[in-house]
Design a protein around this motif. Sequence first.
Motif, PDB file in Angstrom:
ATOM      1  N   ILE A 161      12.685  -9.408  -7.594  1.00 38.29           N
ATOM      2  CA  ILE A 161      12.246  -8.551  -6.488  1.00 38.29           C
ATOM      3  C   ILE A 161      10.922  -9.076  -5.931  1.00 38.29           C
ATOM      4  CG2 ILE A 161      11.690  -6.194  -5.795  1.00 38.29           C
ATOM      5  CD1 ILE A 161      14.405  -6.200  -7.059  1.00 38.29           C
ATOM      6  N   VAL A 162      10.876  -9.307  -4.623  1.00 38.81           N
ATOM      7  CA  VAL A 162       9.662  -9.772  -3.963  1.00 38.81           C
ATOM      8  C   VAL A 162       9.163  -8.655  -3.054  1.00 38.81           C
ATOM      9  CG1 VAL A 162       8.668 -11.467  -2.401  1.00 38.81           C
ATOM     10  CG2 VAL A 162      10.439 -12.156  -4.014  1.00 38.81           C
ATOM     11  N   GLY A 163       7.868  -8.348  -3.141  1.00 41.73           N
ATOM     12  CA  GLY A 163       7.280  -7.312  -2.303  1.00 41.73           C
ATOM     13  C   GLY A 163       5.902  -7.729  -1.838  1.00 41.73           C
ATOM     14  N   LYS A 164       5.231  -6.831  -1.146  1.00 42.15           N
ATOM     15  CA  LYS A 164       3.867  -7.090  -0.658  1.00 42.15           C
ATOM     16  C   LYS A 164       2.979  -5.917  -1.024  1.00 42.15           C
ATOM     17  CE  LYS A 164       3.026  -9.605   3.168  1.00 42.15           C
ATOM     18  NZ  LYS A 164       2.872  -9.851   4.595  1.00 42.15           N
ATOM     19  N   THR A 165       1.714  -6.222  -1.292  1.00 49.67           N
ATOM     20  CA  THR A 165       0.742  -5.160  -1.493  1.00 49.67           C
ATOM     21  C   THR A 165       0.341  -4.604  -0.132  1.00 49.67           C
ATOM     22  OG1 THR A 165      -1.099  -6.724  -1.465  1.00 49.67           O
ATOM     23  CG2 THR A 165      -0.144  -6.219  -3.612  1.00 49.67           C
ATOM     24  N   ALA A 166      -0.338  -3.492  -0.142  1.00 44.30           N
ATOM     25  CA  ALA A 166      -0.712  -2.836   1.111  1.00 44.30           C
ATOM     26  C   ALA A 166      -1.768  -3.656   1.863  1.00 44.30           C
ATOM     27  CB  ALA A 166      -1.251  -1.445   0.823  1.00 44.30           C
ATOM     28  N   ALA A 167      -1.676  -3.637   3.179  1.00 45.64           N
ATOM     29  CA  ALA A 167      -2.678  -4.286   4.020  1.00 45.64           C
ATOM     30  C   ALA A 167      -3.915  -3.394   4.080  1.00 45.64           C
ATOM     31  CB  ALA A 167      -2.122  -4.505   5.422  1.00 45.64           C
ATOM     32  N   ARG A 168      -5.092  -4.016   4.236  1.00 50.66           N
ATOM     33  CA  ARG A 168      -6.341  -3.269   4.290  1.00 50.66           C
ATOM     34  C   ARG A 168      -7.170  -3.737   5.471  1.00 50.66           C
ATOM     35  NH1 ARG A 168      -9.139  -3.307  -1.561  1.00 50.66           N
ATOM     36  NH2 ARG A 168      -7.475  -4.358  -2.642  1.00 50.66           N
ATOM     37  N   LYS A 169      -8.205  -2.974   5.759  1.00 56.12           N
ATOM     38  CA  LYS A 169      -9.159  -3.349   6.790  1.00 56.12           C
ATOM     39  C   LYS A 169     -10.549  -3.231   6.179  1.00 56.12           C
ATOM     40  CE  LYS A 169      -9.979  -2.700  11.675  1.00 56.12           C
ATOM     41  NZ  LYS A 169      -9.534  -1.969  12.859  1.00 56.12           N
ATOM     42  N   LYS A 170     -11.372  -4.233   6.426  1.00 61.51           N
ATOM     43  CA  LYS A 170     -12.720  -4.266   5.863  1.00 61.51           C
ATOM     44  C   LYS A 170     -13.716  -4.286   7.010  1.00 61.51           C
ATOM     45  CE  LYS A 170     -13.881  -7.989   3.461  1.00 61.51           C
ATOM     46  NZ  LYS A 170     -14.091  -8.945   2.351  1.00 61.51           N
ATOM     47  N   ALA A 171     -14.841  -3.582   6.834  1.00 65.63           N
ATOM     48  CA  ALA A 171     -15.875  -3.534   7.855  1.00 65.63           C
ATOM     49  C   ALA A 171     -17.218  -3.887   7.234  1.00 65.63           C
ATOM     50  CB  ALA A 171     -15.955  -2.153   8.478  1.00 65.63           C
ATOM     51  N   ASN A 218      -4.322  -8.945   5.265  1.00 65.02           N
ATOM     52  CA  ASN A 218      -2.886  -8.774   5.051  1.00 65.02           C
ATOM     53  C   ASN A 218      -2.586  -8.619   3.576  1.00 65.02           C
ATOM     54  OD1 ASN A 218      -2.308  -9.057   7.791  1.00 65.02           O
ATOM     55  ND2 ASN A 218      -2.273 -11.286   7.617  1.00 65.02           N
ATOM     56  N   GLY A 219      -1.465  -7.950   3.268  1.00 65.41           N
ATOM     57  CA  GLY A 219      -1.060  -7.764   1.885  1.00 65.41           C
ATOM     58  C   GLY A 219      -0.592  -9.070   1.265  1.00 65.41           C
ATOM     59  N   LYS A 220      -0.792  -9.183  -0.048  1.00 67.68           N
ATOM     60  CA  LYS A 220      -0.367 -10.392  -0.759  1.00 67.68           C
ATOM     61  C   LYS A 220       1.056 -10.222  -1.280  1.00 67.68           C
ATOM     62  CE  LYS A 220      -4.968 -11.491  -2.463  1.00 67.68           C
ATOM     63  NZ  LYS A 220      -5.784 -11.722  -3.655  1.00 67.68           N
ATOM     64  N   LYS A 221       1.778 -11.339  -1.400  1.00 73.29           N
ATOM     65  CA  LYS A 221       3.118 -11.290  -1.972  1.00 73.29           C
ATOM     66  C   LYS A 221       3.027 -11.148  -3.479  1.00 73.29           C
ATOM     67  CE  LYS A 221       5.764 -13.880   1.415  1.00 73.29           C
ATOM     68  NZ  LYS A 221       6.639 -15.038   1.644  1.00 73.29           N
ATOM     69  N   ARG A 222       3.852 -10.259  -4.026  1.00 77.78           N
ATOM     70  CA  ARG A 222       3.916 -10.045  -5.464  1.00 77.78           C
ATOM     71  C   ARG A 222       5.377 -10.050  -5.888  1.00 77.78           C
ATOM     72  NH1 ARG A 222      -0.723 -11.617  -6.313  1.00 77.78           N
ATOM     73  NH2 ARG A 222      -2.468 -10.221  -6.148  1.00 77.78           N
ATOM     74  N   ARG A 223       5.628 -10.557  -7.097  1.00 81.54           N
ATOM     75  CA  ARG A 223       6.998 -10.597  -7.621  1.00 81.54           C
ATOM     76  C   ARG A 223       7.079  -9.841  -8.921  1.00 81.54           C
ATOM     77  NH1 ARG A 223      10.266 -16.073  -7.587  1.00 81.54           N
ATOM     78  NH2 ARG A 223      11.174 -14.858  -9.241  1.00 81.54           N
ATOM     79  N   ARG A 224       8.218  -9.191  -9.123  1.00 83.95           N
ATOM     80  CA  ARG A 224       8.571  -8.612 -10.411  1.00 83.95           C
ATOM     81  C   ARG A 224      10.013  -9.051 -10.657  1.00 83.95           C
ATOM     82  NH1 ARG A 224       6.412  -2.702 -11.527  1.00 83.95           N
ATOM     83  NH2 ARG A 224       7.171  -3.360 -13.548  1.00 83.95           N
TER      84      ARG A 224
END
Length: 99
Positions: A72-82, A63-69
């Motif tokens: 403003i609060v946002g999230k980084t993109a979610a990824r999938k790892k194999a 899941n994406g992590k929460k980031r602040r500027r």
Amino acid sequence: MAAIQYYDVILKPVITEKSMNAMAEKKYTFYVHTEANKAMIKEAVEKMFAGTKVKKVNTMNLNGKKRRRGAIVGKTAARKKAIVQLTEDSAEIEIFSGL
């Protein structure tokens, strides 16, 4: 959404100390497309890297992590790892050979 081709499945390799140690057991770690399943990942590895035979594929959603500027609060993109484990008689993956 359009069908995912095998060359769109694998995005980039994961280069960490833990993933480098796992290469001794023929386990390779990649970031993959978020909608790719285990069968797609197996097919992509076998087509992209000649002489490889996949034994097992483990996947995990990150899941994406929460980031602040400021306020403003946002999230980084979610990824999938194999984590792809190759068979004993399989060829090594060349992109990891110089690391």
